[in-house]
Scaffold this motif. Structure first.
Motif, PDB file in Angstrom:
ATOM      1  N   GLN A   1      29.939  -0.600  31.180  1.00 41.21           N
ATOM      2  CA  GLN A   1      29.597  -2.018  31.204  1.00 41.21           C
ATOM      3  C   GLN A   1      28.350  -2.305  30.377  1.00 41.21           C
ATOM      4  OE1 GLN A   1      30.002  -2.166  35.711  1.00 41.21           O
ATOM      5  NE2 GLN A   1      30.855  -4.154  35.157  1.00 41.21           N
ATOM      6  N   ASN A   2      28.328  -3.496  29.792  1.00 41.45           N
ATOM      7  CA  ASN A   2      27.235  -3.910  28.918  1.00 41.45           C
ATOM      8  C   ASN A   2      26.434  -5.018  29.594  1.00 41.45           C
ATOM      9  OD1 ASN A   2      25.815  -5.458  26.776  1.00 41.45           O
ATOM     10  ND2 ASN A   2      26.825  -3.979  25.416  1.00 41.45           N
ATOM     11  N   ILE A   3      25.137  -4.796  29.750  1.00 42.71           N
ATOM     12  CA  ILE A   3      24.276  -5.769  30.425  1.00 42.71           C
ATOM     13  C   ILE A   3      24.236  -7.096  29.674  1.00 42.71           C
ATOM     14  CG2 ILE A   3      21.912  -6.264  31.127  1.00 42.71           C
ATOM     15  CD1 ILE A   3      23.334  -4.270  32.885  1.00 42.71           C
ATOM     16  N   ARG A   4      24.203  -7.029  28.368  1.00 37.82           N
ATOM     17  CA  ARG A   4      24.110  -8.269  27.576  1.00 37.82           C
ATOM     18  C   ARG A   4      25.301  -9.175  27.851  1.00 37.82           C
ATOM     19  NH1 ARG A   4      22.499  -7.749  21.392  1.00 37.82           N
ATOM     20  NH2 ARG A   4      20.640  -7.048  22.515  1.00 37.82           N
ATOM     21  N   ASP A   5      26.494  -8.589  27.980  1.00 40.33           N
ATOM     22  CA  ASP A   5      27.682  -9.398  28.256  1.00 40.33           C
ATOM     23  C   ASP A   5      27.576 -10.104  29.605  1.00 40.33           C
ATOM     24  OD1 ASP A   5      28.730  -8.504  25.884  1.00 40.33           O
ATOM     25  OD2 ASP A   5      29.932  -6.904  26.799  1.00 40.33           O
ATOM     26  N   ILE A   6      26.915  -9.465  30.557  1.00 39.74           N
ATOM     27  CA  ILE A   6      26.782 -10.043  31.893  1.00 39.74           C
ATOM     28  C   ILE A   6      25.757 -11.171  31.914  1.00 39.74           C
ATOM     29  CG2 ILE A   6      26.016  -9.556  34.262  1.00 39.74           C
ATOM     30  CD1 ILE A   6      27.148  -6.739  33.917  1.00 39.74           C
ATOM     31  N   VAL A   7      24.619 -10.946  31.261  1.00 41.20           N
ATOM     32  CA  VAL A   7      23.483 -11.862  31.382  1.00 41.20           C
ATOM     33  C   VAL A   7      23.562 -13.047  30.432  1.00 41.20           C
ATOM     34  CG1 VAL A   7      20.983 -12.054  31.114  1.00 41.20           C
ATOM     35  CG2 VAL A   7      21.968 -10.071  32.288  1.00 41.20           C
ATOM     36  N   GLN A   8      23.950 -12.799  29.179  1.00 47.03           N
ATOM     37  CA  GLN A   8      23.834 -13.843  28.161  1.00 47.03           C
ATOM     38  C   GLN A   8      24.632 -15.098  28.493  1.00 47.03           C
ATOM     39  OE1 GLN A   8      21.714 -13.921  25.530  1.00 47.03           O
ATOM     40  NE2 GLN A   8      20.910 -12.058  26.493  1.00 47.03           N
ATOM     41  N   GLY A   9      25.762 -14.937  29.149  1.00 46.20           N
ATOM     42  CA  GLY A   9      26.569 -16.109  29.484  1.00 46.20           C
ATOM     43  C   GLY A   9      26.119 -16.820  30.739  1.00 46.20           C
ATOM     44  N   ALA A  10      25.038 -16.345  31.355  1.00 52.67           N
ATOM     45  CA  ALA A  10      24.593 -16.927  32.624  1.00 52.67           C
ATOM     46  C   ALA A  10      23.145 -17.381  32.569  1.00 52.67           C
ATOM     47  CB  ALA A  10      24.784 -15.914  33.744  1.00 52.67           C
TER      48      ALA A  10
END
Length: 464
Positions: A75-84
């Motif tokens: 899993q990639n942290i950027r994918d989780i955070v950037q959209g939120a």
């Protein structure tokens, strides 16, 4: 029975296991098959029949649990955070006050689990995450838990887990600072040689760790007082935190009492050690990484506690025991009264997932007047005999009752209460749950009043 007949049920059960792997994209991966092969080696090393009921699907279940529990590597942290990240007027780089613009935001009591990199057993994590927003943006609260989950779903150490969560959030949302406190609970490694000497052996080992960035980087900063002030109802204070780079190992597998293999277990099975190393590789880790070098041997030491017939104990000796009956004719009086022994500790290993469970056993029985009750040492020995095996709690409870019945006149009731690590790990993640099982024989099977009398004697709180 139609759709509920045994053939269809077994097929649906197997399909459900495979469905879980399909959803994760793991069913056809060679790595899943490699873990299954390694688990078969471990079971055979324990002297088990890998084709017996209860173990046939264990390799697949273990593979699924390991793969689900280590999905964080992909899993990639950027994918989780950037959209939120959401704009919030009035939030800037200035440090505000709690409850005001730019003030401290805390999400408490985030329950997760991780796999200990020292022994491969799951441990429970309760995480508290706080940050001070800046740059006129805040992050969706659920994403804080998602970030914790990404790093928890790896082979971990508590301090590194806290540091990685803190660093990821600091770089992902660019706040003025991030604070992370993690409470971690690891199942205790019982020392077989001292179990009978310790009347209240420890069930869980707890460690508290913290990590901070930005305005939280200084452990003595006043904002830490604000953060911990909102956690003080949970009895978390700086003096209880584990010191960074402490020489003391938090994992009980590295305690002095666990580093040596008891003589009764013999030398470490190198084939089993190699099998565990292959599991680590299949999870995407390097078994030669410094922190993982001794992990395969430590896991084998743990699981060998549950080797088939490993405990040096002869049930024939127990079954020949005859309670002492005073009196000229050697006969007990007809009237009987209830005796009980509460809180006998045990450890066991679930044969379905190769995950530990531990708890206490309560034993109640009716004995004739003038007959000496059976000694606690003997009762505890029988509990340990059936505990230190690959088990299921229902069978454990029944076996204890059936073994004690001829010793105690047949009127017996056994209650086992336990905490199962398979309930905190895998997909279920039901933290704080416990399981109770009951076996009744003789008078207890027909007399509801007798059962109620014994149940009333049980402690109201869990002592495990």
């Amino acid at each position: 029975m139609g759709a509920l007949d045994k053939g269809n049920f077994d097929l649906e059960l197997e399909d459900s296991l495979k469905l879980g792997l399909i959803k994760l994209g793991l069913e056809e991966e060679p790595r899943t098959a490699q873990i299954e092969d390694a688990v078969r080696v471990l079971l055979q090393g324990l002297g088990e029949d890998i084709n017996r009921e209860g173990l046939k699907k264990t390799p697949l279940r273990v593979a699924k649990a390991f793969r689900e529990g280590t999905t964080g590597y992909k899993q990639n942290i950027r994918d989780i955070v950037q959209g939120a990240l959401f704009p919030e007027a009035g939030v800037d780089k200035r440090l505000g006050h709690a409850g005001g613009a730019g003030g401290l935001v805390i999400v408490r009591d985030l329950d997760h689990f991780s796999y200990c990199e020292s022994c491969l057993l799951p441990f429970q994590v309760k995480c508290h995450v706080g940050y001070v927003p800046s740059g006129q943006q805040v992050v969706g609260l659920s994403k804080l838990s998602r970030v914790v989950d990404v790093f928890a779903k790896r082979l971990q150490d508590p301090q590194r887990l806290a540091d990685e969560v803190c660093s990821a959030l600091h770089h992902g949302i660019r706040p003025a600072g991030v604070a992370v406190v993690a409470e971690c609970h690891h199942i205790h490694f019982p020392n077989l040689e001292s179990l009978f000497l310790d009347s209240k052996p420890e069930g869980w080992i707890k460690v508290l760790v913290s990590s901070g960035s930005g305005v939280f980087e200084d452990d003595g900063a006043s904002i830490w007082s604000e953060f911990l002030g909102l956690l003080k109802c949970r009895d978390l204070t700086p003096d209880k935190f584990r010191k960074r780079n402490s020489a003391d190992h938090w994992c009980p597998s590295q305690a002095t009492s666990c580093t040596k293999i008891p003589a009764s277990l013999g030398s470490v099975n190198l084939g089993m050690v190699s099998a565990v190393a292959s599991i680590i590789r299949s999870l995407g880790e390097d078994p030669l990484r410094k922190e993982l070098v001794g992990t395969p041997a430590r896991f084998v030491r743990w699981i060998m506690n549950f080797q088939n017939s490993n405990l040096e104990m002869k049930l024939n000796g127990f079954l020949s025991y005859k309670p002492e009956t005073p009196g000229s004719n050697g006969e007990a009086k007809f009237s009987k009264k209830l005796h009980y022994e509460l809180g006998l500790p045990f450890w066991s290993q679930c044969e379905h997932h190769l995950l530990p469970f531990h708890g206490v056993v309560h034993i109640g029985y009716f004995f004739g007047e003038g007959v000496n009750p059976i000694g606690k040492y003997l009762l505890q020995s029988i509990v340990h005999f059936y505990g230190f095996k690959l088990q299921v709690q229902e069978r454990l409870t029944r076996q204890i009752a059936e073994t004690l019945a001829p010793l105690l006149g047949g009127d017996i009731m056994v209650v086992a209460e336990a905490s199962h690590t398979c309930m905190i790990s895998r997909g279920i993640e039901k933290f704080g749950s416990s399981t109770a099982t009951i076996a009744v024989l003789g008078r207890f099977s027909t007399d509801s009043g007798a059962r109620a009398l014994f149940l009333e004697s049980l402690p109201s709180t869990n002592n495990f």
